[in-house]
Motif scaffolding. Structure first.
Motif, PDB file in Angstrom:
ATOM      1  N   LYS A 204      40.528  54.399  44.749  1.00 33.81           N
ATOM      2  CA  LYS A 204      39.591  53.276  44.852  1.00 33.81           C
ATOM      3  C   LYS A 204      38.970  52.963  43.494  1.00 33.81           C
ATOM      4  CE  LYS A 204      38.243  54.131  49.679  1.00 33.81           C
ATOM      5  NZ  LYS A 204      37.139  54.528  50.586  1.00 33.81           N
ATOM      6  N   ARG A 205      38.611  54.013  42.745  1.00 36.21           N
ATOM      7  CA  ARG A 205      38.014  53.788  41.431  1.00 36.21           C
ATOM      8  C   ARG A 205      39.043  53.172  40.478  1.00 36.21           C
ATOM      9  NH1 ARG A 205      36.346  59.306  42.358  1.00 36.21           N
ATOM     10  NH2 ARG A 205      34.254  59.347  43.267  1.00 36.21           N
ATOM     11  N   ALA A 206      40.302  53.625  40.563  1.00 37.35           N
ATOM     12  CA  ALA A 206      41.342  53.057  39.701  1.00 37.35           C
ATOM     13  C   ALA A 206      41.561  51.583  40.005  1.00 37.35           C
ATOM     14  CB  ALA A 206      42.638  53.838  39.881  1.00 37.35           C
ATOM     15  N   VAL A 207      41.507  51.227  41.306  1.00 34.31           N
ATOM     16  CA  VAL A 207      41.665  49.819  41.687  1.00 34.31           C
ATOM     17  C   VAL A 207      40.503  48.994  41.140  1.00 34.31           C
ATOM     18  CG1 VAL A 207      41.689  48.231  43.647  1.00 34.31           C
ATOM     19  CG2 VAL A 207      43.064  50.320  43.717  1.00 34.31           C
ATOM     20  N   LYS A 208      39.289  49.554  41.158  1.00 36.41           N
ATOM     21  CA  LYS A 208      38.133  48.835  40.618  1.00 36.41           C
ATOM     22  C   LYS A 208      38.288  48.599  39.116  1.00 36.41           C
ATOM     23  CE  LYS A 208      34.638  50.399  43.941  1.00 36.41           C
ATOM     24  NZ  LYS A 208      33.365  51.162  44.104  1.00 36.41           N
ATOM     25  N   ILE A 209      38.798  49.610  38.421  1.00 38.12           N
ATOM     26  CA  ILE A 209      39.031  49.456  36.982  1.00 38.12           C
ATOM     27  C   ILE A 209      40.086  48.386  36.719  1.00 38.12           C
ATOM     28  CG2 ILE A 209      39.909  50.618  34.916  1.00 38.12           C
ATOM     29  CD1 ILE A 209      38.692  53.201  35.963  1.00 38.12           C
ATOM     30  N   ARG A 210      41.164  48.425  37.526  1.00 37.56           N
ATOM     31  CA  ARG A 210      42.223  47.427  37.365  1.00 37.56           C
ATOM     32  C   ARG A 210      41.683  46.014  37.611  1.00 37.56           C
ATOM     33  NH1 ARG A 210      46.430  46.639  41.045  1.00 37.56           N
ATOM     34  NH2 ARG A 210      44.721  46.443  42.560  1.00 37.56           N
ATOM     35  N   ASP A 211      40.909  45.857  38.692  1.00 40.89           N
ATOM     36  CA  ASP A 211      40.358  44.530  39.003  1.00 40.89           C
ATOM     37  C   ASP A 211      39.383  44.079  37.922  1.00 40.89           C
ATOM     38  OD1 ASP A 211      41.856  44.649  41.282  1.00 40.89           O
ATOM     39  OD2 ASP A 211      40.192  45.205  42.607  1.00 40.89           O
ATOM     40  N   TRP A 212      38.608  45.018  37.397  1.00 40.49           N
ATOM     41  CA  TRP A 212      37.648  44.670  36.342  1.00 40.49           C
ATOM     42  C   TRP A 212      38.380  44.194  35.085  1.00 40.49           C
ATOM     43  CZ3 TRP A 212      36.235  46.937  31.549  1.00 40.49           C
ATOM     44  CH2 TRP A 212      35.008  46.543  31.034  1.00 40.49           C
ATOM     45  N   ASN A 213      39.446  44.895  34.739  1.00 42.26           N
ATOM     46  CA  ASN A 213      40.247  44.485  33.577  1.00 42.26           C
ATOM     47  C   ASN A 213      40.966  43.163  33.836  1.00 42.26           C
ATOM     48  OD1 ASN A 213      39.877  46.403  31.484  1.00 42.26           O
ATOM     49  ND2 ASN A 213      41.005  47.913  32.704  1.00 42.26           N
ATOM     50  N   ASP A 214      41.358  42.951  35.092  1.00 44.63           N
ATOM     51  CA  ASP A 214      42.025  41.686  35.430  1.00 44.63           C
ATOM     52  C   ASP A 214      41.081  40.510  35.215  1.00 44.63           C
ATOM     53  OD1 ASP A 214      44.155  40.054  36.510  1.00 44.63           O
ATOM     54  OD2 ASP A 214      42.973  39.950  38.353  1.00 44.63           O
ATOM     55  N   ARG A 215      39.832  40.662  35.654  1.00 47.02           N
ATOM     56  CA  ARG A 215      38.858  39.592  35.461  1.00 47.02           C
ATOM     57  C   ARG A 215      38.596  39.365  33.973  1.00 47.02           C
ATOM     58  NH1 ARG A 215      36.415  42.185  39.891  1.00 47.02           N
ATOM     59  NH2 ARG A 215      34.997  43.286  38.462  1.00 47.02           N
ATOM     60  N   ARG A 216      38.429  40.425  33.237  1.00 48.10           N
ATOM     61  CA  ARG A 216      38.168  40.292  31.804  1.00 48.10           C
ATOM     62  C   ARG A 216      39.357  39.660  31.069  1.00 48.10           C
ATOM     63  NH1 ARG A 216      34.387  43.028  29.025  1.00 48.10           N
ATOM     64  NH2 ARG A 216      35.888  43.614  27.400  1.00 48.10           N
ATOM     65  N   THR A 217      40.577  39.996  31.525  1.00 46.14           N
ATOM     66  CA  THR A 217      41.764  39.417  30.886  1.00 46.14           C
ATOM     67  C   THR A 217      41.859  37.927  31.177  1.00 46.14           C
ATOM     68  OG1 THR A 217      42.934  41.532  31.061  1.00 46.14           O
ATOM     69  CG2 THR A 217      44.273  39.563  30.716  1.00 46.14           C
ATOM     70  N   ARG A 218      41.573  37.562  32.433  1.00 45.11           N
ATOM     71  CA  ARG A 218      41.626  36.140  32.787  1.00 45.11           C
ATOM     72  C   ARG A 218      40.554  35.331  32.063  1.00 45.11           C
ATOM     73  NH1 ARG A 218      40.194  35.617  37.597  1.00 45.11           N
ATOM     74  NH2 ARG A 218      40.236  37.713  38.514  1.00 45.11           N
ATOM     75  N   LEU A 219      39.435  35.994  31.754  1.00 43.57           N
ATOM     76  CA  LEU A 219      38.364  35.325  31.002  1.00 43.57           C
ATOM     77  C   LEU A 219      38.574  35.459  29.500  1.00 43.57           C
ATOM     78  CD1 LEU A 219      35.271  36.452  33.110  1.00 43.57           C
ATOM     79  CD2 LEU A 219      36.334  34.184  33.070  1.00 43.57           C
ATOM     80  N   GLN A 220      39.697  36.095  29.134  1.00 43.98           N
ATOM     81  CA  GLN A 220      40.054  36.292  27.729  1.00 43.98           C
ATOM     82  C   GLN A 220      38.988  37.089  26.982  1.00 43.98           C
ATOM     83  OE1 GLN A 220      40.941  32.454  25.999  1.00 43.98           O
ATOM     84  NE2 GLN A 220      42.849  32.213  27.160  1.00 43.98           N
TER      85      GLN A 220
END
Length: 473
Positions: A204-220
């Motif tokens: 669950k924590r790894a998924v949260k990290i992945r989602d957090w990085n996904d948002r940051r990547t999409r926001l550049q």
């Protein structure tokens, strides 16, 4: 209002009772294994039977009653019909006690009554054609060389007892190892369940990290490499979870197999392992030799006894024997019996029997071989004792090392707990990033898994050491 409070209290009590009923403690699980496991039950029955069999050796030297009834009719042609008649009939009764003593003395004490009838003989020469003959007989035989003074008999007694006790010890060791293995699978399942919980949280924590990085990547706001790295971590945690689930299924199967329950589902709750339990866990005490070593000792004694028997059979035979009987003969059975209890017509004989094998060389070679076999059996026991000592020393060292590793693992987990709690506090104050908190939580999960593995090592060694406990099963 009082009724409502009362009902709530009753419900709480019933809930706690139900929860307790679902709890399967270690001692209750071992009781299920003792009751349901066919291997354990078989070993128990065979072990008990072997102990009873070991007591049968006394029958070899215990007095026994013997007797016979024999009817004889002889119509063969005789050389002198005037004296022998043309037909003889006899009815024989015999009853007595015999004993083979541990000192090599064979003794028989019996009474013999025979009724004889001669038909066709001349009454002039055979005045009593029908008569009774009674004998009270004592027979003794003492072995002097072969089975000299009971050597072979005593060896046979030792052989029966040692073989039976070796079997008994072997079966008891099977029972003990079965319970030790069952205790191991109990804690294995407990730790497997805890590992699944930890790996699920880690995922669950790894998924949260992945989602957090996904948002940051999409926001550049972050490089795509961070997203790819976090995605790889998710896949790694998924693989770890699958491994944990596989271990849980295997542990559940082993758990049910030990108590012979079908399937790989265990619905009962199990005892939890805590740091206090581990710290309070004492090294199991050793009581004497393990049953497999005792079995080896008995097997060695059986081999030695067998060699003694064989060596005794190779010796020359020299027996001293004697017979003494009181006799009575009369046409009346009662009178014949009375006479046989008196000393007016005794009969005795004393003699010596001797035999010697002609192949002396083969006899000596065979005796030498038996002596070497005895030495080999004793060396096998010495090796077993050596292995036992080394195994106990190894288990003692492993137990201490496992507890030390657990202490280190627990200290690391405590440090990681303090670290992640501090980082969460900083995050609430806006002094760190969510990513940093999640990474610290991953470190905390790894520390938890390391502590679980250390707990497993402690209980695995402890269960193995209990095979030395000597507790009655």
């Amino acid at each position: 209002m009082k009724s409502l409070v009362y009902m709530i209290c009753v419900f709480i009590v019933l809930f706690i009772s139900a929860a307790s009923a679902d709890m399967l403690r270690l001692e209750n699980y071992l009781d299920q294994v003792k009751t349901s496991n066919h291997a354990f039950r078989s070993a128990k029955e065979i072990g008990s039977a072997s102990e009873l069999i070991s007591e049968k050796n006394i029958l070899l030297v215990f007095p026994s009653v013997f007797g016979q009834v024999q009817q004889l009719s002889d119509s063969r042609e005789t050389t002198n019909p005037i004296f022998q008649g043309d037909k003889s009939q006899a009815l024989n009764y015999q009853l007595g006690i015999s004993e083979q003593t541990p000192i090599g003395l064979d003794a028989k004490l019996y009474y013999d009554m025979t009724k004889t009838k001669i038909s066709g003989a001349s009454s002039t020469f055979v005045q009593i054609p029908s008569y009774f003959e009674g004998k009270a007989v004592l027979e003794l035989k003492q072995s002097l060389l072969k089975n000299g003074f009971g050597e072979s008999v005593r060896a046979h007694l030792d052989l029966i007892e040692s073989q039976a006790m070796a079997q008994s010890y072997s079966e008891r060791f099977k029972m003990r190892t079965t319970l030790a293995d069952a205790e191991g699978v109990y804690w294995r399942l407990t730790l497997a369940r805890e590992s699944v919980e930890v790996t699920q949280e880690s995922l669950k924590r790894a998924v949260k990290i992945r989602d957090w990085n996904d948002r940051r990547t999409r926001l550049q706001l972050a490089d795509k490499s961070d997203l790819l790295q976090s995605e790889a971590v998710v896949r790694l945690r998924e693989m770890e979870l699958q491994s944990a689930l596989d271990e849980l299924r295997a542990a559940s199967q082993a758990f049910n197999l030990a108590r012979e329950v079908s399937g790989d589902e265990v619905v009962e709750k199990l005892e939890k392992i805590s740091a206090k339990k581990i710290e309070a866990l004492l090294m199991p005490k050793r009581v004497g030799d393990r049953e497999d070593v005792l079995a080896a000792k008995e097997q060695s004694q059986a081999s030695i006894a067998s060699n003694r028997m064989d060596r005794s059979t190779l010796k020359p035979q020299l027996d001293l024997y004697g017979t003494y009987s009181l006799n009575g003969r009369d046409r009346e059975q009662g009178e014949s019996f009375s006479e046989s209890l008196g000393t007016t017509r005794p009969l005795w004989s004393v003699g010596v029997r001797f035999s010697f094998p002609l192949n002396v060389v083969a006899a000596f070679d065979s005796a030498k071989g038996h002596r070497q076999a005895q030495v080999g059996a004793e060396l096998a026991v010495d090796r077993k004792l050596y292995e036992q000592e080394r195994d106990w020393q190894d288990l003692t060292r492993k137990f201490t090392e496992a507890k030390n590793r657990f202490a280190f693992a627990k200290a690391i987990e405590d440090a990681q707990t303090e670290k992640v709690m501090h980082e969460r506090s900083r995050h609430e104050k806006g002094r760190t990033t969510t990513y940093q908190v999640l990474m610290f939580e991953q470190d905390f999960a790894a520390a938890q898994l390391n502590r679980i593995r250390a707990e497993a090592d402690v209980y695995k060694v402890s269960a193995a050491m209990k095979t030395y406990s000597g507790e009655k099963l």
